[in-house]
Write a protein that holds these residues in place. Structure first.
Motif, short mmCIF file in Angstrom:
data_model
loop_
_atom_site.label_atom_id
_atom_site.label_comp_id
_atom_site.label_asym_id
_atom_site.label_seq_id
_atom_site.Cartn_x
_atom_site.Cartn_y
_atom_site.Cartn_z
N ALA A 121 0.64 -1.23 0.02
CA ALA A 121 -0.16 -0.04 0.06
C ALA A 121 0.87 1.06 0.04
CB ALA A 121 -0.91 -0.16 1.06
N ARG A 122 1.92 1.30 0.79
CA ARG A 122 2.86 2.51 0.62
C ARG A 122 3.54 2.43 -0.46
NH1 ARG A 122 5.23 0.64 6.55
NH2 ARG A 122 3.96 1.44 7.95
N THR A 128 1.76 6.17 -6.97
CA THR A 128 0.63 7.11 -7.41
C THR A 128 0.89 8.70 -7.50
OG1 THR A 128 -0.93 5.39 -6.80
CG2 THR A 128 -1.95 7.65 -7.00
N ASP A 129 1.59 9.00 -6.30
CA ASP A 129 1.72 10.38 -6.08
C ASP A 129 3.05 10.78 -7.20
OD1 ASP A 129 0.35 10.52 -3.81
OD2 ASP A 129 1.87 10.33 -2.53
N LEU A 210 -4.15 -1.75 -7.04
CA LEU A 210 -4.84 -1.56 -6.00
C LEU A 210 -5.83 -3.05 -5.60
CD1 LEU A 210 -6.14 0.46 -4.11
CD2 LEU A 210 -7.84 0.87 -5.79
N SER A 211 -6.19 -3.76 -6.68
CA SER A 211 -6.98 -4.93 -6.69
C SER A 211 -6.10 -6.04 -5.86
CB SER A 211 -7.42 -5.43 -7.91
OG SER A 211 -6.49 -5.70 -8.74
N ALA A 530 -3.88 4.90 0.22
CA ALA A 530 -3.69 4.43 -1.25
C ALA A 530 -4.82 4.45 -2.20
CB ALA A 530 -3.03 2.95 -1.26
N ARG A 531 -5.94 4.05 -1.44
CA ARG A 531 -7.22 4.16 -2.38
C ARG A 531 -7.60 5.53 -2.71
NH1 ARG A 531 -9.90 1.12 0.59
NH2 ARG A 531 -9.46 -0.91 -0.67
#
Length: 577
Positions: A121-122, A128-129, A210-211, A530-531
């Protein structure tokens, strides 16, 4: 004893014994009589070509009077043995423990740093960022709002333009300006489309990551559950805990001989390296480059074996085997090695035996297949330490199917018996001690607490397994030669799982709920972050880029339409710059 007659091309050997490297006081194989007929000419080239080989009185697993351990085993054999041992040491056999069910569950034992979901997640949030920043910078560099606004203004101007009032000079100037804008705006729309494609692909990748957090969460549940030593309620999960150690011991020889066959029967015409002869100076290395037209270094064209299995003495069971094209250079012989064996006659011993093997090492990739079926043979005794019992399988059946294609391997080894006998370590056989009453059943889901918990758990396991008179154990092997994987399944695990579900269902379900709740508490903030980062990228970047691209496409079409309308009435020969 050996009787070698070079002039006649024959050798006769008596009482050959090959020691088991894992158990030097036991023979892997022993043969009473071996007779070989060989060609004389290849001997002049230090090569051995055996036309026919007859072996009689073959026995397996016989005891030795002296140790067969080698002071200096061959480097290849030692390396293969170490590789197989290292693989076996990496296999994690899950524990089976019921003692901690009534104890207070210490959720502090769950280390956040060991949770896979937190790490993924991290990493997902960081990626993503990073992508969001890169895409936002690219969008800012395109600066779509002013371009779209200026183009929209031009479209409005073209719509209100009157060709009659403008005249040919004014109309030509306006059309030329519109055409130049159309060209540059088309290039801008193309760059915006490329950014849209990159954003869409990147968002799809992020959605996949993510999934996959759900899979990581399930892995963390299993990890935390293992720390608490809560037993599984499914048969396939219990079987490795019951028979994992025994399965490793059964599979290790299979892997060892598979690697040995590959080492000494290499595919293709590959150079072979040997240590040079001893001399005063350094011995060096001898490199042999095989030729397609030369003799192989070793070849056994046809071998016939007479085997004895299934009891003591040669009268216990006689079987015949035929071996063809065993060679150190399969590429020269150009035929695969074949082996077939079956029962010939026996007063005792296996009622049925069939063995068929084809080892195709003529060229890469290697293709091997082995099928073994044995009925009515004495099966091994298995110590089931997690239950505190010894399982005597007695007479039964075993089936082995092995396939190899290149690096991929697949094997299935099944042991079946309907004459099993259970012995509790400490002296009890097949059930309770004589004269000892069985403790009364406790209510479902109410195992005892305190000091008697361990005894109660062991008694539950013993009551379950000792009632079984039929057993099937299946060992699976998969993966690759360098990274094989092991699986174990048995009806003993199924029966034990049913017993656990009946006796411990409520306790285990409560423990698992508490474990899952603690894992969720630790990972949910990072998963939510994260989501949230993903949703922000999708709404703030992807939707903005898509909206700008849709506007750009619509304006480009409108600009083309208005330019066509204005230039439709121009006289022939008037050129628009």
């Amino acid at each position: 004893a050996a009787d070698v007659r070079l002039g006649e091309g024959s050798v006769r050997l008596r009482r050959i014994q090959v020691a088991n490297p894992d158990a030097p006081m036991t023979n892997l194989v022993e043969a009473e009589d071996v007779v070989a007929d060989f060609l004389i000419a290849p001997l002049l080239e230090k090569k051995v070509v055996v036309e026919t080989l007859a072996v009689r009185g073959v026995r397996f697993g016989t005891p030795r009077t002296t140790s067969g351990a080698l002071d200096r085993p061959s480097p290849a054999t030692g390396r293969i043995y170490r590789d197989v041992s290292q693989w076996a040491n990496r296999i994690r056999i899950p524990p089976l423990s019921l003692e901690g069910l009534r104890a207070v569950i210490d959720v502090d034992a769950i280390s956040p740093d060991s949770l896979r979901t937190l790490q993924e997640a991290r990493a997902l949030r960081r990626r993503t960022d990073s992508l969001r920043t890169a895409w936002t910078d690219r969008l800012a560099a395109l600066n779509p709002e002013p371009r779209i606004d200026s183009t929209a203004a031009l479209v409005a101007r073209l719509r209100s333009a009157d060709p009659v009032r403008l005249g040919i000079p004014g109309l030509t100037s306006l059309a030329g300006s519109a055409r130049a804008t159309l060209t540059t705006f088309g290039e801008f729309r193309g760059r915006l489309g490329a950014l849209d494609g990159a954003v869409r692909g990147g968002v799809d990748d992020l959605a996949g990551e993510l999934s996959r957090l759900a899979e990581a969460r399930r892995s963390d549940y299993a990890y935390a559950r293992g720390l608490l030593k809560v037993p599984s309620l499914s048969g396939p999960d219990l079987s490795p805990a019951l028979f994992g150690e025994s399965a490793l011991e059964w599979v290790k020889p299979l892997l060892y001989w598979m690697r040995v066959v590959e080492e000494y029967l290499p595919p293709g015409l590959r150079p072979s390296r040997y240590a040079g002869p001893s001399r005063a100076r350094r011995p060096g290395t001898t490199v042999r480059f095989p030729s397609q037209d030369a003799y192989p270094k070793f070849l056994l064209a046809v071998g016939v074996l007479d085997l004895t299995l299934g009891g003591e003495g040669v009268q216990a069971g006689r079987y015949t085997a035929r071996l063809t094209d065993l060679t150190s250079d399969p590429a020269i012989v150009r035929r695969p090695l074949t082996l077939a064996a079956e029962r010939s006659e026996a007063a005792r011993g296996p009622r049925q035996l069939r063995l068929a093997a084809v080892l195709d090492h003529v060229a890469a990739p290697i293709r091997d297949s082995v099928d073994v079926l044995v009925r009515g043979i004495g099966l091994p005794t298995v110590t089931v330490g997690s239950v505190g019992a010894r399982l005597h399988l007695g007479d039964g059946a075993t089936d082995l199917t092995f396939r190899r294609a290149g690096e991929r391997i697949s094997a299935r080894w099944v042991w079946r018996s309907s004459t099993v006998r259970w012995e509790r370590l400490g002296g009890r056989v097949g059930g309770q001690d004589p004269g000892v009453a069985r403790p009364p059943d406790r209510p479902i889901g109410r195992p005892p607490s305190g000091a008697e918990a361990a005894a109660w758990a062991q008694d539950l396991l013993w009551r379950t397994v000792s009632a079984l008179t039929e057993v099937e154990i299946e060992v699976g092997l998969g993966g690759t030669v360098s990274r094989p994987s092991l699986s174990v399944r048995s009806d003993v695990g199924d029966a034990l799982a049913q017993s656990l579900r009946r006796e411990l269902g409520r306790e285990i379900e409560d423990a698992e709920r508490r474990v899952r709740a603690e894992v969720d508490r630790l990972i949910e903030p990072q998963v939510t972050a994260a989501r949230g980062a993903f949703d922000a990228v999708r709404s703030d970047v992807q939707e903005r880029v898509a909206a700008h691209l849709e506007q750009a496409r619509a304006l480009e079409a409108q600009l083309q339409q208005e330019l066509t309308r204005l230039t439709r009435g121009l006289p022939a020969g008037v050129r628009i710059p």
